[in-house]
Write an enzyme that holds these catalytic residues in place. Sequence first.
Site, PDB file in Angstrom:
ATOM      1  N   PRO A 212     -79.174  16.846 -31.883  1.00 40.82           N
ATOM      2  CA  PRO A 212     -79.270  18.165 -32.519  1.00 40.82           C
ATOM      3  C   PRO A 212     -80.741  18.574 -32.629  1.00 40.82           C
ATOM      4  CG  PRO A 212     -78.770  16.480 -34.153  1.00 40.82           C
ATOM      5  CD  PRO A 212     -78.769  15.794 -32.832  1.00 40.82           C
ATOM      6  N   ASP A 389     -85.511  15.479 -33.464  1.00 45.14           N
ATOM      7  CA  ASP A 389     -84.128  15.057 -33.662  1.00 45.14           C
ATOM      8  C   ASP A 389     -83.793  15.195 -35.148  1.00 45.14           C
ATOM      9  OD1 ASP A 389     -81.690  13.728 -33.912  1.00 45.14           O
ATOM     10  OD2 ASP A 389     -82.213  12.155 -32.483  1.00 45.14           O
ATOM     11  N   HIS A 390     -82.937  16.184 -35.466  1.00 50.76           N
ATOM     12  CA  HIS A 390     -82.649  16.479 -36.871  1.00 50.76           C
ATOM     13  C   HIS A 390     -81.752  15.420 -37.512  1.00 50.76           C
ATOM     14  CE1 HIS A 390     -83.152  18.987 -40.238  1.00 50.76           C
ATOM     15  NE2 HIS A 390     -83.104  20.153 -39.634  1.00 50.76           N
ATOM     16  N   ARG A 391     -81.211  14.489 -36.722  1.00 48.61           N
ATOM     17  CA  ARG A 391     -80.453  13.383 -37.309  1.00 48.61           C
ATOM     18  C   ARG A 391     -81.391  12.388 -37.986  1.00 48.61           C
ATOM     19  NH1 ARG A 391     -77.660  11.025 -32.090  1.00 48.61           N
ATOM     20  NH2 ARG A 391     -79.865  11.170 -31.520  1.00 48.61           N
ATOM     21  N   MET A 393     -84.866  13.018 -38.881  1.00 48.11           N
ATOM     22  CA  MET A 393     -85.867  13.536 -39.804  1.00 48.11           C
ATOM     23  C   MET A 393     -85.579  14.983 -40.173  1.00 48.11           C
ATOM     24  SD  MET A 393     -88.879  13.843 -36.976  1.00 48.11           S
ATOM     25  CE  MET A 393     -88.051  12.691 -35.864  1.00 48.11           C
TER      26      MET A 393
END
Length: 420
Positions: A212, A389-391, A393
Site C-alpha cells: 500500500p 510502505d504504509h504497512r 510506517m
Amino acid sequence: MSYQFKFPDVGEGLHEAEIVRWLVKKEDVIKADDPVVEVQTDKSVVEISSPVAGKVVSLAGEEGKVIHVGDVLITIDETGKSSKEDSPQKESKSKQEVKAIESKTMEYGIENNNKPPRRVRAAPTVRKLARQLGVNIEEVVGTGPSGRVIEEDVRNFSQTGRQAETITENHSTVSVHPSFDIHSTELIEEIPFRGLRRKISEKMVQSVYTIPHATGMGEFDVTKLVEFRNSLKPFAEKHGCKLTYLPFIIKAVTKALIENPYLNSSLDTEKEKIILKKYYNIGIATATKGGLVVPVIKNADKKSIIEIALELDQLSNKAREGKLLPKHMQGGTFTISSTGSMGGGTYATPIINYPEAAILGIYKIEDKPAVVDGEIVIRKMMGNALSFDHRIMDGLEVGLFMNSLTEILENPESLLLEVR
C-alpha cells in the site's frame, strides 16, 4: 551425431526464461564454451554457452519465446565423431555441462536445485505469489499471452476459486481482454513486449499489488549544496572522479536512514515481522536502452563521497553497456530514483522497489523564489517525492526521516565531519 543441449536451471529454482537474443544461427560452426544465447530471467539477462563444439542444427525458437528448464535449447552436430566414441564423450560433456552451470550459479550467489520442471507457463514472481497465497498454480488457467498465468489470475483464483478471463452474465460469456479499435495498420507500430521491459512490468505490478503506497512531496533548498559541490569538483577531477550531486544525496540518505531505521526495512509477512536492516545498500534507478535497472552501492555508510562517486561511474558504465551482473543489482535496502538534469517535472510518484520499504525520487534543480529571513529571494530548489510502505510506517516516521535529510542537504558541509 547430434547433441541436444537442454536449457539448464540458471539459479533460484527458476523453471523458465525468455529468449532475448540468439548469438548464433543455423549452420554456424561453434566451439565449446562459445556463447549461444542470452535469456532473461527474473533477475537479469544471462548468457549461456555451449558445452560442446560442432555445427548448429536447430534453435529452440524465435526471440521472445519462453523456454522451460529441460527443453532442448539448441541442437549441435558434433562432426567427425564415431558413434562408439560419441556416447562416453557425450556423458562426460554432460557432466561438464552440469559443473559449468553449478559454477555459474555459484558466481551469482544462487543455489541450484534440481526440482523437475513444471509445464505451467508463469513467471517466477507469479509462482512465488501462488505459493504465498496457497494456490496450486497447476489449477490456474492463464489469461496472459499464449496462456501464461499472470498475477491477476492467481489473485482471483485465491479469492474466488475461479478464473478472471471470463464473466458469466445471463448465461452469456463476456471476454474481459481489451480490444483495440485500429482503423489502419499503417498508422501503428508494434513493439514486442518482452525481455527486460516485461520483467520491469512484472516487478512494478508485484510492488503495487503487494505494497500500500503512500507518497509525500516537497522541495530541498540545495543552494549551499550547489556551491559545495562546485568547490569540490577540481579536487574530484584530480582523482579521476566525475562529481555529480548524486553521491552527496546517497551519503545524506544513508545518514538519515541510520537515524530513522524504519525506512531501511522490509516486511516479512510469513513470519509477521518487520526486518530493520543495519546495513545500507543504496540502489540507484538507472535508465538504459532496454529499460530501468537498479545497480546497488553496497555499504554506502562506510564509503566516502569520492568512493561513492567512482563506484557510481563504474556501475553506470556497466549499465549502459549491458554488462551488469545479478550481483551488481542484489541486496538493496533503499532506492533513489533521479531524473537528473533531464527534468521530468518537479514531482512524480516513484514505485517502491519491492521488497524494500521506501523509495526517494529527486528531480531537476531549478531557480525558484523562496522566503528566507522574511524576504523573497531566488534559491536553488530540488523537488522530491518519497513513497513508503504504509504497512510498516506512518507519517511520523517519514516526517522525521525527511527532516533529517533536509537538514543534511541544506547544510552539506556536515557530510565532511565524517571521514567516511
